[in-house]
Design a protein around this motif. Structure first.
Motif, short mmCIF file in Angstrom:
data_model
loop_
_atom_site.label_atom_id
_atom_site.label_comp_id
_atom_site.label_asym_id
_atom_site.label_seq_id
_atom_site.Cartn_x
_atom_site.Cartn_y
_atom_site.Cartn_z
N UNK A 272 0.82 -1.22 0.00
CA UNK A 272 0.00 0.00 0.00
C UNK A 272 0.86 1.27 0.00
N UNK A 273 2.17 1.12 0.06
CA UNK A 273 3.06 2.29 0.05
C UNK A 273 3.50 2.73 -1.32
N UNK A 274 2.96 2.10 -2.36
CA UNK A 274 3.32 2.54 -3.71
C UNK A 274 2.21 2.23 -4.69
N UNK A 275 2.27 2.89 -5.83
CA UNK A 275 1.34 2.61 -6.92
C UNK A 275 1.98 3.04 -8.23
N UNK A 276 1.68 2.30 -9.28
CA UNK A 276 2.10 2.72 -10.61
C UNK A 276 1.08 3.72 -11.17
N UNK A 277 1.54 4.52 -12.11
CA UNK A 277 0.68 5.48 -12.82
C UNK A 277 1.08 5.50 -14.28
N UNK A 278 0.31 6.19 -15.09
CA UNK A 278 0.55 6.19 -16.53
C UNK A 278 1.85 6.89 -16.91
N UNK A 279 2.24 7.90 -16.13
CA UNK A 279 3.51 8.58 -16.36
C UNK A 279 3.84 9.41 -15.13
N UNK A 280 5.08 9.87 -15.04
CA UNK A 280 5.52 10.59 -13.84
C UNK A 280 4.85 11.94 -13.70
N UNK A 281 4.54 12.60 -14.82
CA UNK A 281 3.90 13.91 -14.74
C UNK A 281 2.54 13.81 -14.06
N UNK B 2 13.09 1.71 -18.53
CA UNK B 2 12.11 2.10 -19.55
C UNK B 2 10.95 1.12 -19.67
N UNK B 3 9.75 1.68 -19.75
CA UNK B 3 8.57 0.88 -20.04
C UNK B 3 7.79 1.50 -21.20
N UNK B 4 8.45 2.36 -21.96
CA UNK B 4 7.77 3.12 -23.01
C UNK B 4 7.17 4.36 -22.41
N UNK B 5 6.16 4.19 -21.58
CA UNK B 5 5.59 5.22 -20.72
C UNK B 5 5.23 4.56 -19.39
N UNK B 6 5.20 5.36 -18.35
CA UNK B 6 4.82 4.83 -17.05
C UNK B 6 5.42 5.67 -15.94
N UNK B 7 4.89 5.48 -14.76
CA UNK B 7 5.40 6.18 -13.59
C UNK B 7 5.19 5.36 -12.34
N UNK B 8 5.87 5.76 -11.28
CA UNK B 8 5.79 5.05 -10.01
C UNK B 8 5.80 6.07 -8.88
N UNK B 9 4.86 5.91 -7.95
CA UNK B 9 4.81 6.74 -6.75
C UNK B 9 5.11 5.86 -5.55
N UNK C 148 8.56 10.20 -6.82
CA UNK C 148 7.81 9.97 -8.06
C UNK C 148 8.82 9.72 -9.17
N UNK C 149 8.71 8.55 -9.81
CA UNK C 149 9.65 8.13 -10.85
C UNK C 149 8.97 8.06 -12.21
N UNK C 150 9.79 8.18 -13.25
CA UNK C 150 9.33 8.00 -14.63
C UNK C 150 9.85 6.68 -15.18
N UNK C 151 9.02 6.04 -16.02
CA UNK C 151 9.45 4.87 -16.78
C UNK C 151 9.33 5.15 -18.27
#
Length: 387
Positions: free
Chosen positions: A60-69, A194-201, A184-187
């Motif tokens: 519960x301490x993290x989640x992926x997102x579509x991108x870092x922005x 790299x994941x093409x696009x993606x983010x991590x909180x 907050x990270x970018x992928x």
């Protein structure tokens, strides 16, 4: 690049280090068999479990997102600050740091960076807070260089201001370091994972990552224990979920991350040594701060003695068909679309950096011919300026 450089080719600035279709196939087959392509599917959950283990945080301490922005924007929304809150960030950063603040309904307050690490530090943030009202701080792990999380935890404790680290380029270098904090990270395809696009909180702030997760799914309630029915709108969110396709690429990239990070460090060391030799040790490079060293460089930014040298270097590279980039110019306060939205404090160091930094080509697979073209161009520019 697999082919040899010809007279018609430009040496590219960056080349994404993405897994091949063949490497991706096992994950894509799993995705297809499950018929689950989005909405927190099994590959997303597997990727998040890998991250939770690496960051040593509960699920519960993290989640992926579509991108870092979007990750930054949703974190700011999840902090539930009043609209128009003043968010301190460095003037020397990519536009997304500032646009996330504006889109979240807040005001970017731009301040300076350290002249050696090129980063906003807790000391600079304290000086800014003494000068003007600040509601939160958004430091950047500039070019992936890690921020000192222990120092930012102390800052947060002393000031009561929330701190969110924009670590877009910092995967593998920026960790929590045993401290409380939010990252907050970018992928994106050009980042170290790299994941093409993606983010991590990643956040130790109670409930923050879960709140971001809900906001990334339109704000819909998925908790059966909530006072709202499952499927009801709990808050106004966005559609910022990571897809199963991008999770598949992220999982494949994780398998080779350590090996590729080593190759990146080796390449950077070789290029820096060669360029220093050509320029009589007169070039400057980003200096690690107390947060540690860069583990997986994805850019090669050189600081030259003055703006005239940079102009000469740009011209020589252009003549040799070598792509370069000015990072970051113009600074945020000089961009017409942002200038009316920001408050600007002292940015002396940032302005000097913007005049003397130049990004040179840097990517895994760069061949010897390309490297020599770069070295020759730098040598010509240096001789032009130094006689």
């Amino acid at each position: 690049m697999s082919k040899q450089t010809t007279a018609s080719d430009w040496v590219p600035l960056l080349v994404p280090d993405m897994p091949s279709p063949q490497v991706l196939m096992p994950w894509l087959e799993r995705m297809h068999a499950a018929r689950h392509y989005s909405n927190f599917g099994p590959l997303v959950r597997e990727l998040e479990a890998e991250f939770a283990q690496r960051f040593d945080v509960p699920a519960e301490g993290l989640t992926t997102v579509a991108n870092a922005t979007l990750g930054l924007e949703l974190v700011l929304q999840a902090l539930a600050m009043p609209r128009g809150s003043r968010i301190l960030l460095p003037a020397f950063t990519f536009v997304a740091t500032a646009t996330a603040v504006v889109r979240a309904g807040h005001v970017p307050v731009l301040t300076d960076v350290d002249p050696s690490t090129w980063m906003l530090t807790p000391e600079l943030a304290r000086a800014a807070c003494a000068e003007t009202h600040i509601d939160a701080v958004l430091p950047v792990a500039t070019f992936g260089m890690p921020q000192d999380m222990q120092a930012w935890q102390l800052f947060e404790r002393e000031t009561g201001l929330p701190v969110v680290i924009d670590a877009a380029a910092g995967y593998g270098s920026q960790w929590l370091q045993g401290a409380h904090g939010t990252l907050v990270f970018s992928m994106h395809a050009t980042k170290s994972l790299p994941a093409g696009e993606g983010g991590l909180v990643v956040s130790t702030r109670p409930g923050l990552a879960a709140r971001v997760r809900q906001l990334s799914n339109f704000g819909i309630n998925l908790d059966p224990a909530s006072h709202l029915p499952v499927g009801a709108l709990a808050c106004i969110g966005s559609n910022a979920k990571l897809s199963e396709y991008h999770a598949a690429i992220g999982l494949a990239s994780l398998q080779v991350w350590e090996a590729h990070a080593f190759q990146r460090r080796l390449l950077q060391s070789e290029l820096v040594n060669e360029l220093d030799k050509i320029c009589d040790q007169q070039l400057s490079w980003q200096t690690p701060g107390p947060g540690g060293v860069l583990q997986a460089p994805s850019l090669l930014c050189v600081r030259v003695p003055d703006e005239n040298v940079r102009i000469s270097l740009e011209r020589c590279c252009n003549q040799a068909r070598i792509m370069v980039r000015r990072w970051y110019q113009p600074l945020l306060q000089y961009m017409p679309e942002l200038s009316a939205s920001v408050v600007t404090l002292n940015t002396k160091n940032s302005q000097l950096l913007a005049k003397t930094l130049l990004g040179l080509p840097f990517f895994l697979g760069i061949n010897q011919e390309q490297r020599q073209l770069i070295l020759n161009a730098v040598q010509r520019a240096w001789r032009e300026c130094t006689g």
